[in-house]
Design a protein around this motif. Structure first.
Motif, PDB file in Angstrom:
ATOM      1  N   LEU A 219      48.149  54.097  36.109  1.00  0.00           N
ATOM      2  CA  LEU A 219      48.286  54.519  34.712  1.00  0.00           C
ATOM      3  C   LEU A 219      48.003  56.017  34.550  1.00  0.00           C
ATOM      4  CD1 LEU A 219      46.495  51.521  32.953  1.00  0.00           C
ATOM      5  CD2 LEU A 219      48.890  52.155  32.609  1.00  0.00           C
ATOM      6  N   GLY A 220      47.063  56.531  35.348  1.00  0.00           N
ATOM      7  CA  GLY A 220      46.585  57.909  35.211  1.00  0.00           C
ATOM      8  C   GLY A 220      47.658  58.936  34.884  1.00  0.00           C
ATOM      9  N   PRO A 221      48.667  59.104  35.741  1.00  0.00           N
ATOM     10  CA  PRO A 221      49.676  60.146  35.499  1.00  0.00           C
ATOM     11  C   PRO A 221      50.485  59.935  34.214  1.00  0.00           C
ATOM     12  CG  PRO A 221      49.969  59.114  37.677  1.00  0.00           C
ATOM     13  CD  PRO A 221      48.896  58.365  36.983  1.00  0.00           C
ATOM     14  N   HIS A 222      50.501  58.707  33.699  1.00  0.00           N
ATOM     15  CA  HIS A 222      51.313  58.431  32.496  1.00  0.00           C
ATOM     16  C   HIS A 222      50.529  58.638  31.196  1.00  0.00           C
ATOM     17  CE1 HIS A 222      54.618  56.818  34.847  1.00  0.00           C
ATOM     18  NE2 HIS A 222      53.730  56.148  35.552  1.00  0.00           N
ATOM     19  N   LEU A 494      26.976  44.363  32.258  1.00  0.00           N
ATOM     20  CA  LEU A 494      28.172  44.422  33.100  1.00  0.00           C
ATOM     21  C   LEU A 494      28.487  45.891  33.363  1.00  0.00           C
ATOM     22  CD1 LEU A 494      31.402  42.366  32.512  1.00  0.00           C
ATOM     23  CD2 LEU A 494      31.568  44.840  32.655  1.00  0.00           C
ATOM     24  N   ALA A 495      28.807  46.221  34.604  1.00  0.00           N
ATOM     25  CA  ALA A 495      29.083  47.620  34.959  1.00  0.00           C
ATOM     26  C   ALA A 495      30.578  47.895  34.848  1.00  0.00           C
ATOM     27  CB  ALA A 495      28.599  47.902  36.379  1.00  0.00           C
ATOM     28  N   LEU A 496      30.911  48.937  34.081  1.00  0.00           N
ATOM     29  CA  LEU A 496      32.321  49.334  33.979  1.00  0.00           C
ATOM     30  C   LEU A 496      32.678  50.131  35.233  1.00  0.00           C
ATOM     31  CD1 LEU A 496      32.297  50.389  30.232  1.00  0.00           C
ATOM     32  CD2 LEU A 496      33.019  48.212  31.226  1.00  0.00           C
ATOM     33  N   ILE A 497      33.892  50.025  35.694  1.00  0.00           N
ATOM     34  CA  ILE A 497      34.256  50.727  36.927  1.00  0.00           C
ATOM     35  C   ILE A 497      35.018  52.011  36.615  1.00  0.00           C
ATOM     36  CG2 ILE A 497      34.292  48.629  38.325  1.00  0.00           C
ATOM     37  CD1 ILE A 497      37.376  48.668  38.107  1.00  0.00           C
ATOM     38  N   ASP A 498      35.053  52.909  37.588  1.00  0.00           N
ATOM     39  CA  ASP A 498      35.813  54.150  37.425  1.00  0.00           C
ATOM     40  C   ASP A 498      37.267  53.807  37.123  1.00  0.00           C
ATOM     41  OD1 ASP A 498      33.685  55.717  37.838  1.00  0.00           O
ATOM     42  OD2 ASP A 498      34.169  56.245  39.932  1.00  0.00           O
ATOM     43  N   GLY A 499      37.833  54.481  36.189  1.00  0.00           N
ATOM     44  CA  GLY A 499      39.230  54.233  35.843  1.00  0.00           C
ATOM     45  C   GLY A 499      39.352  53.434  34.557  1.00  0.00           C
ATOM     46  N   TYR A 500      38.295  52.654  34.227  1.00  0.00           N
ATOM     47  CA  TYR A 500      38.382  51.805  33.040  1.00  0.00           C
ATOM     48  C   TYR A 500      38.506  52.619  31.755  1.00  0.00           C
ATOM     49  CZ  TYR A 500      37.540  48.212  29.575  1.00  0.00           C
ATOM     50  OH  TYR A 500      37.677  47.377  28.495  1.00  0.00           O
ATOM     51  N   GLU A 501      38.144  53.904  31.825  1.00  0.00           N
ATOM     52  CA  GLU A 501      38.303  54.733  30.614  1.00  0.00           C
ATOM     53  C   GLU A 501      39.767  54.790  30.167  1.00  0.00           C
ATOM     54  OE1 GLU A 501      37.178  55.762  33.521  1.00  0.00           O
ATOM     55  OE2 GLU A 501      38.286  57.525  34.214  1.00  0.00           O
ATOM     56  N   LEU A 502      40.687  54.395  31.046  1.00  0.00           N
ATOM     57  CA  LEU A 502      42.113  54.381  30.677  1.00  0.00           C
ATOM     58  C   LEU A 502      42.559  53.015  30.127  1.00  0.00           C
ATOM     59  CD1 LEU A 502      43.586  56.382  33.693  1.00  0.00           C
ATOM     60  CD2 LEU A 502      42.728  57.218  31.488  1.00  0.00           C
ATOM     61  N   GLY A 503      41.582  52.132  29.901  1.00  0.00           N
ATOM     62  CA  GLY A 503      41.914  50.765  29.449  1.00  0.00           C
ATOM     63  C   GLY A 503      42.692  50.709  28.144  1.00  0.00           C
ATOM     64  N   TRP A 504      42.596  51.747  27.315  1.00  0.00           N
ATOM     65  CA  TRP A 504      43.323  51.778  26.033  1.00  0.00           C
ATOM     66  C   TRP A 504      44.824  51.983  26.226  1.00  0.00           C
ATOM     67  CZ3 TRP A 504      46.030  56.325  25.782  1.00  0.00           C
ATOM     68  CH2 TRP A 504      45.574  57.364  26.621  1.00  0.00           C
ATOM     69  N   SER A 505      45.201  52.556  27.393  1.00  0.00           N
ATOM     70  CA  SER A 505      46.508  53.222  27.466  1.00  0.00           C
ATOM     71  C   SER A 505      47.715  52.284  27.473  1.00  0.00           C
ATOM     72  CB  SER A 505      46.547  54.137  28.689  1.00  0.00           C
ATOM     73  OG  SER A 505      46.419  53.366  29.873  1.00  0.00           O
ATOM     74  N   TYR A 506      47.563  51.054  27.937  1.00  0.00           N
ATOM     75  CA  TYR A 506      48.745  50.187  28.072  1.00  0.00           C
ATOM     76  C   TYR A 506      48.808  49.076  27.021  1.00  0.00           C
ATOM     77  CZ  TYR A 506      45.333  47.112  30.217  1.00  0.00           C
ATOM     78  OH  TYR A 506      44.232  46.341  30.420  1.00  0.00           O
ATOM     79  N   ILE A 507      47.859  49.068  26.061  1.00  0.00           N
ATOM     80  CA  ILE A 507      47.798  47.959  25.090  1.00  0.00           C
ATOM     81  C   ILE A 507      48.846  48.144  23.988  1.00  0.00           C
ATOM     82  CG2 ILE A 507      46.320  46.771  23.408  1.00  0.00           C
ATOM     83  CD1 ILE A 507      43.961  47.444  25.284  1.00  0.00           C
ATOM     84  N   PRO A 508      49.830  47.250  23.917  1.00  0.00           N
ATOM     85  CA  PRO A 508      50.966  47.469  23.009  1.00  0.00           C
ATOM     86  C   PRO A 508      50.639  47.314  21.520  1.00  0.00           C
ATOM     87  CG  PRO A 508      51.210  45.377  24.177  1.00  0.00           C
ATOM     88  CD  PRO A 508      50.010  46.066  24.756  1.00  0.00           C
ATOM     89  N   HIS A 509      49.593  46.500  21.171  1.00  0.00           N
ATOM     90  CA  HIS A 509      49.309  46.292  19.741  1.00  0.00           C
ATOM     91  C   HIS A 509      49.026  47.608  19.021  1.00  0.00           C
ATOM     92  CE1 HIS A 509      49.246  42.218  20.732  1.00  0.00           C
ATOM     93  NE2 HIS A 509      48.017  42.134  21.174  1.00  0.00           N
ATOM     94  N   PHE A 510      48.304  48.516  19.693  1.00  0.00           N
ATOM     95  CA  PHE A 510      47.952  49.786  19.045  1.00  0.00           C
ATOM     96  C   PHE A 510      49.220  50.531  18.629  1.00  0.00           C
ATOM     97  CE2 PHE A 510      44.161  49.857  22.198  1.00  0.00           C
ATOM     98  CZ  PHE A 510      43.494  48.915  21.430  1.00  0.00           C
ATOM     99  N   ILE A 511      50.244  50.380  19.448  1.00  0.00           N
ATOM    100  CA  ILE A 511      51.492  51.102  19.244  1.00  0.00           C
ATOM    101  C   ILE A 511      52.386  50.380  18.236  1.00  0.00           C
ATOM    102  CG2 ILE A 511      53.642  51.766  20.435  1.00  0.00           C
ATOM    103  CD1 ILE A 511      51.250  53.521  21.219  1.00  0.00           C
ATOM    104  N   ASN A 512      52.424  49.063  18.317  1.00  0.00           N
ATOM    105  CA  ASN A 512      53.409  48.314  17.529  1.00  0.00           C
ATOM    106  C   ASN A 512      52.901  47.825  16.171  1.00  0.00           C
ATOM    107  OD1 ASN A 512      55.352  48.645  19.526  1.00  0.00           O
ATOM    108  ND2 ASN A 512      54.531  46.906  20.668  1.00  0.00           N
TER     109      ASN A 512
END
Ligand SMILES: [Zn+2]
Length: 592
Positions: A219-222, A494-512
């Motif tokens: 997801l990072g580059p996108h 629960l420990a969040l892992i590196d990269g999870y900060e991008l968890g918002w990026s692919y969720i379609p509801h926010f967009i639609n």
């Protein structure tokens, strides 16, 4: 009747709807003719409307609606079980086109109704002849203060493709074409976002972790493009909210759901205050998995070991569970099975997932699912039958305009039916692995809806606040807010892992559809409150609950729920739901 594994041969019979695709096409032509003639008769009639005449118009509209819904459902049901069939695809395309034509011909009626002065509309809606459709008529008018003049509305809708759809398409294309190599255990293969996400249920920890790390790296580059899509859409929505005089970015969603802001605010505050219920389970789950602490990829790791359940056993479990609740409800389920209105056999060309189609106000509901002998499938069966009983009872009592509820109430009967089935399953289950899997799935399913979806709403609210300042919604800013809201939920459980900060990026509801998710939070919590009431005193509860199902969408959620003793305007009502959820977590801890 016995069936082999995986519901072999369990296919629906659509012949009560139409004998053939040609019959459906003929009905489509009839509905178009009736819509055209409706327009000729009724266009311009609203200023001189009387109660009896309005009732006559609504009756004809309802009949057209029933006919068109029947045609549309028939085409969709056919296509759902065989998307590759040419006749199914042709029919579906013809129907989609016909539906647009019919709706275009009928649109004037709603617009003329909205154009009436408040006093005149109130007088007409109060006429005894339209009593059954009163709520429908009144609720249509809730958007009136936010509707602009006709030329303004036309300009706005003409620029939609470039101002709105283009960003949504760019987002959809970006996320759906991401494909990266990953080895899920059978050699390296290209993986989409959805396929990587499916590994969160995998029993192997390194596979779960690897899949999520691969996802975030992909997801990072996108994210600059994905954030830009969101920034543009949120900016545009804020402008339109100002032009349409919506008080806050979430007001439009509240209007659609027919819920007061104060009710939703109190609910979301209550959810946040109860985040520790989930945290307690995450600590217990770490013990079960033999870990010091869960990491993000362990959240949905399977615990316990549910035995397989064949289709016939599943049918018997669900109908017996319903019988214990109310024989009327069992009857609806029995009829769905006996009349072959369920298609459960997985096969090539059939779409995935499950749904219940109401079909039409003068028809019976149908259910599609893919039954694979998993314990989960039993709950899916119960869920869809829950929708089925809602549709069946509402159709029996309501007009086509008043039968259907909005999103907020629609998932209540299906969730409630799952709870009834869980308790029945647990009461009869002696296998320890199955019991643990069941109680864990029940609690984690509730968390995924109630808590996770609330995290998403809070993230959205903060994004709109930032954009309104105005601050550009960059990937870094969105990631910071996403992490903050998630940390409030998980705490140190629960420990969040590196990269999870991008968890918002692919969720379609926010967009639609903004703030789409809180309706699911609402439905789950209401189902929990109702279930607590049922457990307290089942005899007193059941008649009111059946009335709620029969009432369909004939009033707003607060009124309908108030009639069965649930006052959603009282903020303390949510504590009943969390006490019930707490009980479910205790049951899960008890099985460890
Ligand atoms: Zn559902």
């Amino acid at each position: 009747m016995t069936t082999e594994a995986h519901a072999a041969g369990v296919r629906w019979d659509l012949s009560p709807l139409f004998g053939s695709a040609d019959d459906a096409r003929a009905a489509l032509a009839t509905s178009l003719e009736r819509a055209t003639s409706f327009e000729q008769t009724w266009r311009g009639a609203m200023p001189d409307m009387t109660g009896p005449r309005l009732s006559e118009a609504l009756l004809e509209l309802g009949e057209i609606d029933n006919l068109l819904s029947r045609v549309h459902s028939y085409a969709s049901l056919r296509k759902a079980v065989d998307v590759t069939d040419e006749e199914n695809r042709d029919l579906s395309a013809a129907v989609e086109q016909g539906v647009v034509q019919v709706l275009n011909a009928l649109r004037f009626f709603e617009l003329e109704w909205l154009a009436l002065e408040d006093e005149r509309a109130a007088e007409l809606a109060a006429a005894p002849e339209v009593a059954a459709d009163r709520h429908y008529l009144e609720s249509l008018r809730r958007f009136r203060p936010h509707t602009l003049s006709e030329p303004e509305e036309r300009v706005l809708s003409e620029r939609d493709p470039a101002a709105v759809s283009a960003w949504q398409t760019l987002f959809g294309q970006t996320t759906s074409t991401i494909e990266v190599p990953f080895d899920g255990g059978e050699g390296e293969e290209p993986h989409t976002v959805d396929r990587l996400l499916a590994y969160v249920h995998d029993p192997r920890r390194e596979v779960r972790r690897g899949a999520l790390e691969t996802l975030y790296a992909a997801l990072g580059p996108h994210t600059p493009v994905l954030a830009q899509c969101y920034d543009s859409l949120v900016g545009d929505r804020l402008v339109l909210d100002r032009l349409r005089s919506y008080e806050t970015p979430i007001t439009l969603t509240h209007l659609r759901n027919e819920l007061e802001a104060s009710v939703v605010d109190a609910m979301l505050d209550a959810v946040e205050a109860n985040y520790p219920i989930a945290q307690r389970w995450f600590r217990a789950k770490a013990d079960v998995l033999g870990l010091d602490k869960l990491e993000l990829h362990d959240q949905y790791a399977p615990v316990g070991n549910a035995r397989d359940i064949g289709y016939d056993e599943a049918r018997s479990i669900v109908t017996t569970a319903f019988d214990g609740f109310a024989p009327r409800v069992r009857q609806v389920a029995d009829d769905l099975f006996a009349e072959h209105r369920i298609d459960a056999e997985p096969r090539a060309g059939k779409r995935g997932g499950a749904f219940c189609s109401p079909v039409a106000g003068d028809a019976d509901p149908y259910i599609m699912m893919n039954f694979t002998d998993h314990m989960n499938d039993v709950l899916t069966m119960a869920h869809e039958l829950g929708h089925g009983m809602h549709f069946q009872l509402a159709h029996a009592q309501q007009t086509p305009h008043s039968a259907h509820t909005g999103l907020a109430l629609a998932e209540v009967p299906s969730t409630f039916a799952e709870f009834v089935t869980y308790d029945h399953l647990l009461a009869g289950e002696t296998d320890a692995g199955t019991r643990l899997a069941l109680v864990a799935a029940r609690a984690e399913g509730a968390f995924a809806t109630v808590f996770r979806q609330t995290v998403m709403v809070r993230y959205e609210q903060r994004a709109y606040e930032m954009r309104a300042l105005p601050t550009t919604l960059t990937p870094d800013r969105l990631s910071a807010v996403w992490l903050e809201e998630n940390r409030r939920y998980y705490g140190d459980s629960l420990a969040l892992i590196d990269g999870y900060e991008l968890g918002w990026s692919y969720i379609p509801h926010f967009i639609n559809t903004r703030f789409y998710t809180y309706a699911y939070v609402f439905a789950k919590l209401v189902a929990l409150v109702l279930y607590a009431r049922y457990r307290e005193n089942s005899d007193a509860f059941v008649p009111g609950y059946l009335d709620l199902l029969s009432a369909g969408g004939s009033a707003d959620p607060a009124t309908l729920l108030g009639r069965c003793g649930v006052d959603i305007t009282d903020p303390s009502v949510w504590s009943i739901a969390f006490a019930e959820l707490d009980r479910m977590v205790e049951a899960a801890e008890g099985e460890i």
